[in-house]
Enzyme design. Structure first.
Site, PDB file in Angstrom:
ATOM      1  CG  ASP A 278      -9.903  -0.082   5.193  1.00 36.30           C
ATOM      2  OD1 ASP A 278      -9.711  -0.564   4.066  1.00 36.30           O
ATOM      3  OD2 ASP A 278      -9.176  -0.300   6.174  1.00 36.30           O
TER       4      ASP A 278
ATOM      5  CD  GLN B 224      -3.650  -4.527   6.543  1.00 40.18           C
ATOM      6  OE1 GLN B 224      -3.706  -3.519   5.853  1.00 40.18           O
ATOM      7  NE2 GLN B 224      -4.130  -5.691   6.134  1.00 40.18           N
TER       8      GLN B 224
ATOM      9  CE  LYS C 146      -3.806  -2.304   2.364  1.00 38.72           C
ATOM     10  NZ  LYS C 146      -4.474  -2.636   3.622  1.00 38.72           N
TER      11      LYS C 146
HETATM   12  N1  GUN Z   1      -7.200  -6.839   6.191  1.00 36.61           N
HETATM   13  C1  GUN Z   1      -7.622  -7.595   5.155  1.00 36.61           C
HETATM   14  N2  GUN Z   1      -8.265  -6.826   4.244  1.00 36.61           N
HETATM   15  C2  GUN Z   1      -8.237  -5.567   4.722  1.00 36.61           C
HETATM   16  C3  GUN Z   1      -8.737  -4.327   4.226  1.00 36.61           C
HETATM   17  O1  GUN Z   1      -9.355  -4.227   3.158  1.00 36.61           O
HETATM   18  N3  GUN Z   1      -8.508  -3.244   5.017  1.00 36.61           N
HETATM   19  C4  GUN Z   1      -7.864  -3.340   6.207  1.00 36.61           C
HETATM   20  N4  GUN Z   1      -7.709  -2.234   6.913  1.00 36.61           N
HETATM   21  N5  GUN Z   1      -7.391  -4.475   6.687  1.00 36.61           N
HETATM   22  C5  GUN Z   1      -7.584  -5.578   5.944  1.00 36.61           C
END
Ligand code: GUN
Length: 280
Positions: free
Chosen positions: A116, A93, A49
Site C-alpha cells: 500500500d 484494508q 483484490k
Molecule cells: N481503503 C480505501 N482505500 C484503501 C487503500 O488504498 N488501501 C487500503 N489498505 N485500504 C483502503
C-alpha cells in the site's frame, strides 16, 4: 474534443502485463490481504483484490478477522505475515474498527512488504524522490495521465484533497514529474479559483459532484478519484462529469476511471515487492 480516459481498458492492459511478468518469474508472488470486521464496502474491495491477484498468477490469501479482534491480536497476525517467506505483500484494508490504531498497524508492516506504500519509511522515500512502494491510487492516476499523453513537465497541477492515501502522495508524484503542484482542501479559501488556474486537476475530496464545469479551464486534464453514492443510488465522482466533460481536454469517468487502476497497481506493487525481496 474531450478525450475520455478509459480506466477499465488501461487497467486491463496493466493486469495483463503483470500476469505476463508473473508467468516469467518462475515463482508465484504472495499477497496477504487482512480484513477486520464486516464493513460491506471493504468486503467488496477485498474480494475484488483477491480475484484480480489470483487471475494474475499471484498467490493471494485473505485473512478475515472478527470486528472485535484486539489490536494486539492484529499486530500478531502482521508479525506472522512479516516472517512468512511466502508472503511478499501485506495489505490491511482500511478503515479499521475504532478500537484499533491504524497507525500502529501500518507501522508494524515490514516496509519491504508494504504494497500500500503507507508505512512512514515508504512515505519518506516517496517524498525524498527515491524508489519506494507507492500508494496504489495515486500511482494509478499517474499511469492514467501517461496513457492519455498529458504533459506534466512545468504544468500547473491542482490536487484537491490532502489525505494520506491519495492527496499527499499524489502531490509528491506530480512534483517528481516536474509539475507545479498546489494542494487544495476543505479549508482552501477559493477552491473554484484555484481549480480554474490548473491544467491538471486531480479531485480526491470525497464530495459528490463538488467540482463544477465552470471550475475547469478549457483543455484541462481532469482525474476524478471520488466515488460517492447519491441518495438515488447512483455512483458519482467528485466532479460534475457532464458539465466538466464539455470543457476538459481529457477526463476520467466514474465508475470506470481511477477505480480499476488501484487494484491493477496493487498487483504491480506486489510483483515489485517480490522481485525486490529476492534481489534487493
Ligand atoms: N481503503 C480505501 N482505500 C484503501 C487503500 O488504498 N488501501 C487500503 N489498505 N485500504 C483502503
Amino acid at each position: 474534443m474531450t478525450r475520455l480516459i478509459d480506466g477499465r481498458a488501461i487497467a486491463a492492459a496493466l493486469r495483463a502485463a503483470v500476469a505476463e511478468q508473473v508467468a516469467r518469474l518462475g515463482y508465484r508472488p504472495g499477497l496477504a490481504v487482512v480484513l477486520v470486521g464486516e464493513d460491506p464496502a471493504s468486503a467488496v474491495y477485498v474480494r475484488a483484490k483477491d480475484r484480480a491477484a489470483g487471475a494474475a498468477g499471484i498467490a493471494a490469501q485473505t485473512r478475515h478477522l472478527p470486528a472485535d479482534t484486539s489490536e494486539a491480536d492484529l499486530l500478531a497476525v502482521i508479525a506472522g505475515l512479516n516472517a512468512d517467506p511466502a508472503v511478499d505483500g501485506i495489505l490491511v484494508q482500511l478503515p479499521l474498527p475504532p478500537h484499533i490504531r491504524a497507525r500502529a498497524v501500518i507501522e508494524a508492516i515490514d516496509p519491504a512488504k508494504d504494497v500500500d506504500g503507507f508505512h512512514p519509511i515508504n512515505v519518506g522515500r516517496l517524498h525524498d524522490g527515491v524508489a519506494a512502494l507507492v500508494p496504489c491510487t495515486p500511482l494509478g492516476v499517474m499511469k492514467l495521465l501517461a496513457a492519455a499523453d498529458v504533459s506534466l513537465r512545468g504544468a500547473r497541477a491542482l490536487v484537491l484533497g490532502r489525505s494520506a492515501i491519495v492527496g499527499r502522495p499524489m502531490a509528491a508524484l506530480l512534483t517528481a514529474a516536474d509539475a507545479t503542484v498546489t494542494v487544495a482542501h476543505s479549508r482552501t479559501r477559493d477552491l473554484a479559483a484555484e481549480c480554474r488556474r490548473a491544467e491538471v486537476v486531480v479531485a480526491a475530496i470525497g464530495r459528490a459532484e463538488m467540482v463544477r464545469g465552470d471550475w475547469i479551464a478549457a483543455g484541462a486534464a481532469v482525474i476524478d478519484v471520488g466515488i460517492n453514492r447519491l441518495p438515488d443510488g447512483r455512483l458519482v465522482g467528485d466532479v460534475a462529469y457532464a458539465e466538466a466533460a464539455e470543457v476538459a481536454g481529457a477526463i476520467t469517468p466514474v465508475p470506470g476511471g481511477v477505480g480499476p487502476m488501484t487494484i491493477a497497481c496493487l498487483l504491480e506493487n506486489t510483483v515489485r515487492a517480490a522481485m525486490a525481496r529476492r534481489d534487493p
